[in-house]
Write a protein that holds these residues in place. Structure first.
Motif, mmCIF file in Angstrom:
data_model
loop_
_atom_site.group_PDB
_atom_site.id
_atom_site.type_symbol
_atom_site.label_atom_id
_atom_site.label_comp_id
_atom_site.label_asym_id
_atom_site.label_seq_id
_atom_site.Cartn_x
_atom_site.Cartn_y
_atom_site.Cartn_z
ATOM 1 N N LEU A 102 0.825 -1.203 0.000
ATOM 2 C CA LEU A 102 0.000 0.000 0.000
ATOM 3 C C LEU A 102 0.863 1.259 0.000
ATOM 4 O O LEU A 102 0.549 2.247 -0.666
ATOM 5 N N ALA A 103 1.962 1.231 0.751
ATOM 6 C CA ALA A 103 2.864 2.378 0.770
ATOM 7 C C ALA A 103 3.503 2.580 -0.605
ATOM 8 O O ALA A 103 3.661 3.718 -1.071
ATOM 9 N N ARG A 104 3.840 1.496 -1.255
ATOM 10 C CA ARG A 104 4.447 1.588 -2.585
ATOM 11 C C ARG A 104 3.454 2.165 -3.597
ATOM 12 O O ARG A 104 3.808 3.025 -4.416
ATOM 13 N N LEU A 105 2.217 1.709 -3.539
ATOM 14 C CA LEU A 105 1.188 2.224 -4.437
ATOM 15 C C LEU A 105 0.937 3.712 -4.193
ATOM 16 O O LEU A 105 0.722 4.484 -5.129
ATOM 17 N N ALA A 106 0.970 4.124 -2.917
ATOM 18 C CA ALA A 106 0.747 5.532 -2.580
ATOM 19 C C ALA A 106 1.835 6.422 -3.156
ATOM 20 O O ALA A 106 1.594 7.609 -3.434
ATOM 21 N N ARG A 107 3.036 5.866 -3.371
ATOM 22 C CA ARG A 107 4.141 6.639 -3.952
ATOM 23 C C ARG A 107 4.119 6.591 -5.466
ATOM 24 O O ARG A 107 5.032 7.092 -6.129
ATOM 25 N N GLY A 108 3.100 5.958 -6.030
ATOM 26 C CA GLY A 108 2.989 5.883 -7.479
ATOM 27 C C GLY A 108 3.857 4.823 -8.111
ATOM 28 O O GLY A 108 4.090 4.850 -9.324
#
Length: 232
Positions: A197-203
């Motif tokens: 989820l953190a990776r997705l939030a960073r695009g």
């Protein structure tokens, strides 16, 4: 967004997470982890059914599935990835892969007792007296790997994960230090989901669900039997 995370690279684990906003923050609603490393096929599906029931969530409510793609042993990874793909097909939701070592890296970078101040290594047991390992930046971002090798091949510096605990003396001989608080840490689905989820939030994109075996299976296809000659 509701995310079901699955990892079977070591123990079998599953977790249901809910993201809050677009900053990657996630709440673990329910989670499960087995105590054994050889019961994946027996415990995983009932565990997923159980955590969904405990959270009052149906499969159709899940927005995304993420699954650990290793590195890990053939049988264990197959169970987790096949389960994730099957549920994704049945529920009509996307399925993405995450390197299983990223889960331990996430735990290390988020450790309230003292996150790494510099680059660090995550290592798990690869059997055959070897380790699966990868190198990470202080924020948990992947720098190099994953690899499989003897402990003596790891770079100097702190090493997190159960692999470090197993071979602390051999690591110390090459300047690598096992972090005692993480000496028994295995990848867990809850941390895998949080890192995704953190990776997705960073695009950033996640991985495909192709397993990272890193070496050939121990199982070999037997050679075809030679035809027997006719009796005289």
């Amino acid at each position: 967004m509701l995310v079901l995370a699955i990892d079977t690279s070591a123990v079998a684990s599953a977790a249901l997470l809910k993201s809050h906003g677009d900053d990657g923050r996630a709440e673990v609603l329910e989670s499960f982890s087995s105590a054994e490393t050889n019961t994946h096929a027996e415990v995983l599906a009932p565990a997923i059914e159980g955590i969904l029931a405990q959270a009052g969530v149906a499969g159709a409510d899940v927005d995304r599935i993420v699954v650990g793609v290793g590195p890990g042993p053939f049988t264990g990874l197959r169970v987790g990835i096949a389960t994730a793909r099957t549920l994704g097909f049945a529920w009509g939701v996307p399925v993405d892969g995450v390197a299983s070592l990223d889960a331990v890296a996430w735990d290390a970078a988020s450790d309230p007792a003292g996150a790494p101040r510099g680059d660090f290594t995550v290592a798990t047991d690869a059997r055959r007296r070897e380790l699966y390992w990868a190198r990470y930046a202080p924020d948990g971002g992947l720098l190099d790997g994953p690899h499989v090798s003897a402990a003596e091949s790891l770079p100097a510096g702190p090493v997190y994960g159960r692999g470090a605990g197993l071979y602390a003396e051999r690591l110390a001989a090459v300047g690598a230090t096992a972090v005692e608080a993480f000496a028994g840490r295995q990848p867990h689905a809850a941390s895998l989901g949080a890192s995704a989820l953190a990776r997705l939030a960073r695009g950033r994109e996640l991985l495909p669900t192709t397993p990272l075996y890193l070496r050939e299976s121990d199982a070999k296809v037997p050679a075809a039997m030679k035809p027997r000659g006719l009796a005289p």
